[in-house]
Design an enzyme around this catalytic site. Structure first.
Site, short mmCIF file in Angstrom:
data_model
loop_
_atom_site.label_atom_id
_atom_site.label_comp_id
_atom_site.label_asym_id
_atom_site.label_seq_id
_atom_site.Cartn_x
_atom_site.Cartn_y
_atom_site.Cartn_z
CB SER A 1 -0.67 -0.02 0.95
OG SER A 1 -1.47 0.98 1.21
N GLY A 2 0.36 2.40 -0.93
CA GLY A 2 1.84 4.00 -0.53
C GLY A 2 2.40 3.48 -2.12
N GLY B 1 2.77 2.80 -5.13
CA GLY B 1 1.96 3.65 -6.31
C GLY B 1 1.52 2.75 -7.61
CG ASN C 1 -10.16 -8.99 -3.32
OD1 ASN C 1 -10.99 -8.79 -3.43
ND2 ASN C 1 -8.81 -8.82 -3.42
CB ILE D 1 -1.80 -5.27 -1.97
CG1 ILE D 1 -1.80 -3.51 -0.82
CG2 ILE D 1 -0.96 -5.68 -0.97
CD1 ILE D 1 -2.52 -3.29 -0.44
CB SER D 2 -2.08 -9.55 -5.58
OG SER D 2 -1.60 -8.30 -6.19
N GLY E 1 -3.90 -7.43 10.28
CA GLY E 1 -3.61 -8.20 9.32
C GLY E 1 -3.46 -7.04 8.42
#
Length: 208
Positions: free
Chosen positions: A39-40, A42, A87, A110-111, A160
């Site tokens: 996350s973050g 880009g 997901n 993100i996976s 998590g």
């Protein structure tokens, strides 16, 4: 009679217009760009910039953004390991359909788990799955923290959270890796240029 998963009495329906005909009509070849990273890192910025660059070249693409999909297709899923797997499976199946339609599908998630990304790769001919790893340091991602999620995770208010108390498994053999150069993150246009150049070199931007 045919059985697939939990369904019975289902049969695959062939249609006269197939992938080749759709690709010829669009003058491009369908594929999946799978952008993965913390996350973050880009991911969404890259996805949108690549989409805009392809559009300017007259190429049709569609972005599957992880957060956006949780507003609809995956709204029933949480963030437990089994929910994360489901997901990614759903997104992989949808991405496969977009590629079959002849589009360049840009999946931005993100996976975090390698096995789940590999399962999506296995859904397509290998050359049509292009894994793009946003290899940005955790510290940089935390400094950005546009959504304030790292701060909440560090305070124990989110459990998590990938990179904090849940692992991120980096790709082992990705097609494209985006990272800092001399401590500086490439601009969105430079990153997108690298991805679009790759697509051109691999023959996805024209049908022949």
């Amino acid at each position: 009679m045919s059985t697939v998963g939990n369904s019975t009495n289902i049969f695959w329906q062939e249609c006269p217009v197939g992938r080749a005909e759709r690709q010829k009509l669009l003058n491009q070849k369908g594929c999946v760009l799978w952008i993965t990273g913390l996350s973050g890192s880009g991911k969404s910025t890259l996805a949108c910039t690549v989409g805009r660059e392809l559009h300017s070249k007259g190429k049709l693409s569609y972005i599957l953004d992880g957060d956006n999909l949780r507003h609809g297709l995956n709204r029933d899923l949480g963030f437990k390991a089994e929910d994360r797997t489901e997901n990614i499976r759903r997104v992989g199946e949808v991405a496969k359909l977009f590629a079959d339609a002849g589009l360049i599908c840009i999946a931005s998630l993100i996976s975090p788990y390698r096995k789940d990304r590999d399962a999506c790769r296995a859904m397509l001919p290998d050359a049509n799955f292009i894994e793009v790893f946003m290899n940005m340091p955790l510290q940089l991602c935390e400094e950005r923290d546009a959504k304030g999620l790292y701060k909440l995770a560090r305070a124990g208010k989110i459990k998590g959270f990938t990179g904090i108390d849940d692992p991120y498994e980096p790709p082992l053999n990705c097609e494209i890796e985006i990272q800092q150069k001399d401590g500086v993150c490439p601009s969105p246009s430079d990153m997108a240029g690298e991805v679009v150049t790759y697509l051109g070199e691999k023959g996805f931007l024209q049908y022949s």
